[in-house]
Design an enzyme around this catalytic site. Structure first.
Site, PDB file in Angstrom:
ATOM      1  N   LYS A  13       1.422   7.653   3.550  1.00 35.07           N
ATOM      2  CA  LYS A  13       2.400   6.577   3.795  1.00 35.07           C
ATOM      3  C   LYS A  13       1.696   5.285   4.220  1.00 35.07           C
ATOM      4  O   LYS A  13       2.020   4.205   3.740  1.00 35.07           O
ATOM      5  CB  LYS A  13       3.407   6.987   4.890  1.00 35.07           C
ATOM      6  CG  LYS A  13       4.174   8.251   4.591  1.00 35.07           C
ATOM      7  CD  LYS A  13       5.234   8.534   5.635  1.00 35.07           C
ATOM      8  CE  LYS A  13       4.704   8.785   7.034  1.00 35.07           C
ATOM      9  NZ  LYS A  13       3.939  10.056   7.163  1.00 35.07           N
ATOM     10  N   ARG A  87      12.270   8.583  11.876  1.00 41.10           N
ATOM     11  CA  ARG A  87      11.615   9.881  11.920  1.00 41.10           C
ATOM     12  C   ARG A  87      12.573  10.985  12.375  1.00 41.10           C
ATOM     13  O   ARG A  87      12.181  12.142  12.433  1.00 41.10           O
ATOM     14  CB  ARG A  87      10.470   9.791  12.919  1.00 41.10           C
ATOM     15  CG  ARG A  87       9.280  10.646  12.524  1.00 41.10           C
ATOM     16  CD  ARG A  87       8.078   9.853  12.555  1.00 41.10           C
ATOM     17  NE  ARG A  87       6.834  10.502  12.730  1.00 41.10           N
ATOM     18  CZ  ARG A  87       5.716   9.819  12.553  1.00 41.10           C
ATOM     19  NH1 ARG A  87       5.758   8.554  12.220  1.00 41.10           N
ATOM     20  NH2 ARG A  87       4.575  10.417  12.709  1.00 41.10           N
ATOM     21  N   ARG A 126      -9.655  13.180   8.288  1.00 45.42           N
ATOM     22  CA  ARG A 126      -9.494  11.722   8.383  1.00 45.42           C
ATOM     23  C   ARG A 126     -10.361  11.128   9.491  1.00 45.42           C
ATOM     24  O   ARG A 126     -10.435  11.650  10.601  1.00 45.42           O
ATOM     25  CB  ARG A 126      -8.022  11.390   8.655  1.00 45.42           C
ATOM     26  CG  ARG A 126      -7.767   9.911   8.884  1.00 45.42           C
ATOM     27  CD  ARG A 126      -6.339   9.542   8.654  1.00 45.42           C
ATOM     28  NE  ARG A 126      -5.420  10.158   9.602  1.00 45.42           N
ATOM     29  CZ  ARG A 126      -4.089  10.035   9.523  1.00 45.42           C
ATOM     30  NH1 ARG A 126      -3.542   9.352   8.554  1.00 45.42           N
ATOM     31  NH2 ARG A 126      -3.318  10.624  10.406  1.00 45.42           N
ATOM     32  N   ARG A 159      -8.799  10.281  15.148  1.00 45.74           N
ATOM     33  CA  ARG A 159      -7.630  10.061  15.999  1.00 45.74           C
ATOM     34  C   ARG A 159      -7.401  11.293  16.860  1.00 45.74           C
ATOM     35  O   ARG A 159      -7.553  12.415  16.392  1.00 45.74           O
ATOM     36  CB  ARG A 159      -6.389   9.840  15.106  1.00 45.74           C
ATOM     37  CG  ARG A 159      -6.108   8.399  14.797  1.00 45.74           C
ATOM     38  CD  ARG A 159      -5.064   8.246  13.733  1.00 45.74           C
ATOM     39  NE  ARG A 159      -3.807   8.913  14.021  1.00 45.74           N
ATOM     40  CZ  ARG A 159      -2.691   8.773  13.288  1.00 45.74           C
ATOM     41  NH1 ARG A 159      -2.711   7.994  12.225  1.00 45.74           N
ATOM     42  NH2 ARG A 159      -1.589   9.409  13.603  1.00 45.74           N
ATOM     43  N   ARG A 170       2.232  18.633  14.973  1.00 51.59           N
ATOM     44  CA  ARG A 170       2.833  17.506  14.232  1.00 51.59           C
ATOM     45  C   ARG A 170       3.578  18.011  13.003  1.00 51.59           C
ATOM     46  O   ARG A 170       4.640  17.509  12.663  1.00 51.59           O
ATOM     47  CB  ARG A 170       1.739  16.505  13.823  1.00 51.59           C
ATOM     48  CG  ARG A 170       1.241  15.693  15.003  1.00 51.59           C
ATOM     49  CD  ARG A 170      -0.008  14.937  14.662  1.00 51.59           C
ATOM     50  NE  ARG A 170       0.245  13.808  13.766  1.00 51.59           N
ATOM     51  CZ  ARG A 170      -0.711  13.220  13.040  1.00 51.59           C
ATOM     52  NH1 ARG A 170      -1.949  13.664  13.089  1.00 51.59           N
ATOM     53  NH2 ARG A 170      -0.417  12.199  12.292  1.00 51.59           N
TER      54      ARG A 170
HETATM   55  P1  AMP Z   1       1.843   8.172  12.715  1.00 55.82           P
HETATM   56  O1  AMP Z   1       0.709   7.228  12.785  1.00 55.82           O
HETATM   57  O2  AMP Z   1       3.005   7.657  11.919  1.00 55.82           O
HETATM   58  O3  AMP Z   1       1.423   9.570  12.293  1.00 55.82           O
HETATM   59  O4  AMP Z   1       2.415   8.310  14.213  1.00 55.82           O
HETATM   60  C1  AMP Z   1       1.592   8.793  15.264  1.00 55.82           C
HETATM   61  C2  AMP Z   1       2.458   9.249  16.427  1.00 55.82           C
HETATM   62  O5  AMP Z   1       3.228   8.143  16.909  1.00 55.82           O
HETATM   63  C3  AMP Z   1       3.505  10.320  16.086  1.00 55.82           C
HETATM   64  O6  AMP Z   1       2.962  11.622  16.122  1.00 55.82           O
HETATM   65  C4  AMP Z   1       4.515  10.088  17.195  1.00 55.82           C
HETATM   66  O7  AMP Z   1       4.063  10.595  18.432  1.00 55.82           O
HETATM   67  C5  AMP Z   1       4.529   8.571  17.315  1.00 55.82           C
HETATM   68  N1  AMP Z   1       5.526   7.950  16.407  1.00 55.82           N
HETATM   69  C6  AMP Z   1       5.289   7.124  15.350  1.00 55.82           C
HETATM   70  N2  AMP Z   1       6.436   6.729  14.771  1.00 55.82           N
HETATM   71  C7  AMP Z   1       7.437   7.326  15.470  1.00 55.82           C
HETATM   72  C8  AMP Z   1       8.843   7.339  15.351  1.00 55.82           C
HETATM   73  N3  AMP Z   1       9.487   6.651  14.381  1.00 55.82           N
HETATM   74  N4  AMP Z   1       9.547   8.075  16.263  1.00 55.82           N
HETATM   75  C9  AMP Z   1       8.944   8.758  17.245  1.00 55.82           C
HETATM   76  N5  AMP Z   1       7.619   8.811  17.400  1.00 55.82           N
HETATM   77  C10 AMP Z   1       6.849   8.101  16.524  1.00 55.82           C
END
Ligand code: AMP
Length: 211
Positions: A13, A87, A126, A159, A170
């Site tokens: 994404k 989400r 990654r 990360r 996750r």
């Molecule tokens: P990502 O980089 O999109 O994988 O997001 C990393 C982390 O940020 C996720 O595992 C969540 O803890 C938090 N996060 C990102 N976007 C959201 C969202 N829309 N709602 C809740 N938590 C989020």
């Protein structure tokens, strides 16, 4: 135009959002990136969010919805691509209500489809450059020099939430809380399914042909 990129963690994404920005001028909104920036600045939101993020859990809906509301109300008339938001069904409903007050709506939702075994390999492999944000993969897309960024030679990092024990969580959270959005948007006739297999250029071509 408002686009949403939906899919499991590691489905690309972020990469596709960045290409939509670079090549088609969309505003790329990654809630994950926004939260990581708050965490690194140690803001009150960042400190709160960090506890959830490090465990692979979702940050509470109200914090995220507030963050998006602020962003959109400051610049409602741009073309947006949302990556990692909404989400949960709760967030999607709040998003819809918020957009309605601005006479806006989600136009298309692209769902990136990918099998679990590939997801785990993509996430655990990654590596990111902490300076410029470039991403690599130790299995599929290695940097030219071992563990150094091609652009600025900065040592790459993993990360916190890409560590194996957090990845499992996750994926579980994704299946339980985010995957119901596939049905949610299918029922609204907004869902377009894209195979996330292949190179970023191949996936981008698929996406562009559906735009
Ligand atoms: P990502 O980089 O999109 O994988 O997001 C990393 C982390 O940020 C996720 O595992 C969540 O803890 C938090 N996060 C990102 N976007 C959201 C969202 N829309 N709602 C809740 N938590 C989020």
């Amino acid at each position: 135009m408002i686009l949403v990129l939906l899919g499991p963690p590691g489905s690309g994404k972020g990469t596709q959002g960045a290409l939509l920005k670079q090549r088609l001028g969309f505003e790329h909104v990654s809630t994950g990136d926004m939260l990581r920036s708050e965490v690194s600045k140690k803001t009150p939101l960042g400190l709160k969010a960090q506890e959830y993020m490090n465990q692979g859990l979702l940050v509470p809906d109200e914090l995220i919805v507030e963050m998006i509301k602020t962003l959109l109300s400051n610049a409602p008339d741009k073309n947006y691509v949302f990556d990692g938001f909404p989400r949960t069904v709760n967030q999607a409903e709040a998003f819809e209500a918020m957009l309605k007050t601005m006479n806006l709506d989600v136009d298309k939702v692209f769902y990136f489809d990918l099998d679990d075994d590939i997801i785990v390999k993509r996430l655990s492999g990654r590596r990111v450059c902490p300076k410029c944000g470039a991403t690599y993969n130790i299995y599929y897309q290695k940097p030219k020099n071992d563990n150094l960024c091609d652009y600025d030679n900065t040592p790459l990092v993993q990360r916190e939430d890409d560590k194996e024990e957090v990845i499992i969580n996750r994926l579980k959270v994704y299946k339980e809380q985010t995957s119901p959005l596939v049905e949610f948007y299918k029922n609204k006739n907004k869902l377009y399914v894209i195979s996330a297999l292949g190179s970023q250029e191949e996936v981008f071509e698929r996406l562009k042909s559906l735009l």
